[in-house]
Design a protein around this motif. Structure first.
Motif, short mmCIF file in Angstrom:
data_model
loop_
_atom_site.label_atom_id
_atom_site.label_comp_id
_atom_site.label_asym_id
_atom_site.label_seq_id
_atom_site.Cartn_x
_atom_site.Cartn_y
_atom_site.Cartn_z
N ALA A 149 -0.32 8.64 -17.40
CA ALA A 149 0.66 7.75 -16.76
C ALA A 149 0.28 6.28 -16.90
CB ALA A 149 0.80 8.11 -15.28
N THR A 150 -1.00 6.00 -17.10
CA THR A 150 -1.43 4.60 -17.18
C THR A 150 -1.79 4.15 -18.60
OG1 THR A 150 -3.67 5.27 -16.58
CG2 THR A 150 -2.22 4.54 -14.80
N LEU A 151 -1.58 5.00 -19.58
CA LEU A 151 -1.82 4.58 -20.97
C LEU A 151 -0.83 3.47 -21.34
CD1 LEU A 151 -2.42 8.01 -22.74
CD2 LEU A 151 -4.10 6.21 -22.31
N PRO A 152 -1.28 2.50 -22.13
CA PRO A 152 -0.41 1.36 -22.44
C PRO A 152 0.92 1.73 -23.09
CG PRO A 152 -2.64 0.95 -23.19
CD PRO A 152 -2.60 2.37 -22.71
N ALA A 171 0.17 -1.62 -11.63
CA ALA A 171 0.33 -2.67 -10.62
C ALA A 171 0.42 -2.08 -9.21
CB ALA A 171 1.58 -3.50 -10.92
N GLN A 172 1.12 -0.97 -9.06
CA GLN A 172 1.23 -0.34 -7.75
C GLN A 172 -0.10 0.27 -7.31
OE1 GLN A 172 3.95 -1.08 -6.09
NE2 GLN A 172 4.51 -2.05 -8.01
N ALA A 173 -0.81 0.88 -8.24
CA ALA A 173 -2.09 1.49 -7.90
C ALA A 173 -3.14 0.45 -7.54
CB ALA A 173 -2.58 2.36 -9.06
N LYS A 174 -3.00 -0.77 -8.08
CA LYS A 174 -3.95 -1.84 -7.74
C LYS A 174 -3.83 -2.25 -6.28
CE LYS A 174 -4.77 -4.04 -12.17
NZ LYS A 174 -4.60 -5.24 -12.98
N TRP A 194 3.90 -0.92 -14.44
CA TRP A 194 4.34 -0.85 -13.04
C TRP A 194 3.43 0.09 -12.26
CZ3 TRP A 194 6.19 2.99 -9.78
CH2 TRP A 194 6.72 2.54 -8.57
N ILE A 195 3.09 1.24 -12.84
CA ILE A 195 2.22 2.19 -12.17
C ILE A 195 0.86 1.58 -11.89
CG2 ILE A 195 0.99 4.39 -12.45
CD1 ILE A 195 3.46 5.39 -14.00
N GLY A 206 0.81 -1.21 0.00
CA GLY A 206 0.00 0.00 0.00
C GLY A 206 0.84 1.26 0.00
N PHE A 207 2.01 1.22 0.66
CA PHE A 207 2.87 2.39 0.73
C PHE A 207 3.38 2.78 -0.65
CE2 PHE A 207 7.05 4.39 1.19
CZ PHE A 207 6.71 5.48 1.98
N VAL A 208 3.85 1.81 -1.41
CA VAL A 208 4.36 2.12 -2.75
C VAL A 208 3.23 2.65 -3.63
CG1 VAL A 208 5.47 1.17 -4.80
CG2 VAL A 208 6.21 0.44 -2.54
N GLY A 209 2.07 2.04 -3.56
CA GLY A 209 0.92 2.52 -4.33
C GLY A 209 0.52 3.93 -3.93
N MET A 210 0.59 4.22 -2.63
CA MET A 210 0.24 5.56 -2.16
C MET A 210 1.27 6.59 -2.62
SD MET A 210 -2.43 6.52 -0.57
CE MET A 210 -3.00 5.15 0.37
#
Length: 162
Positions: free
Chosen positions: A84-87, A97-100, A94-95, A46-50
């Motif tokens: 940032a999340t466009l393919p 995956a972290q946001a998930k 990676w972005i 959660g920290f990395v995603g945050m």
């Protein structure tokens, strides 16, 4: 008859980036706690995603402050997140995956709590003058919303054969 031009002067609100950065840190910490306690996501994930969400928000705020044209900060932050999340954006996998690893319902809880506390003075005055009528309308709205939710849930459950 003369041609008159109406000019509308729009001023860009001055955003204090440092103040917003510290406020976002506090919000992210509260969100991290909610993300760990509620859906039981490990704190490291959660920290990395945050941190990713924090960086996207800060880039959006910087664009709000310094872009050559004005858009509200929510629009800039949304655009940064989308780009940032466009393919085809490098590192987008990676972005994503972290946001998930961040449960956005856990983030909504502190945001809605803050919105509940942020009642403006004008709204308090309206409530004082409305009195019992406002309370009656609020109760009827809550009752109608609850009854509507119950009906929709019951319909879905019956359609599924539960």
């Amino acid at each position: 008859m003369s041609d008159s031009v109406i000019s509308v002067k729009t001023t860009r609100p001055k955003i204090d980036i440092v103040d917003h950065a510290f406020t976002l840190i506090v919000v992210c910490l509260v969100g991290l706690v909610m993300n760990t306690v509620g859906p039981a996501i490990p704190i490291a994930d959660g920290f990395v995603g945050m941190v990713v969400i924090y960086l996207i928000s800060m880039v959006g705020l910087l664009l709000t402050r310094y872009a050559p044209f004005y858009l509200p900060s929510v629009a800039w932050i949304s655009l940064v997140g989308i780009v940032a999340t466009l393919p085809w954006t490098p590192g987008s996998e990676w972005i994503v995956a972290q946001a998930k690893s961040v449960n956005f319902l856990a983030l909504a809880t502190p945001a809605l709590a803050y919105a509940g506390f942020a009642i403006a003075k004008k709204e308090i005055e309206v409530a004082k003058h409305s009195g019992w009528k406002l309370a009656l309308v609020a109760c009827l709205v809550f009752l109608g919303t609850y009854a509507g939710s119950v009906l929709v849930a019951e319909l879905i459950l019956r359609l599924q054969g539960v």
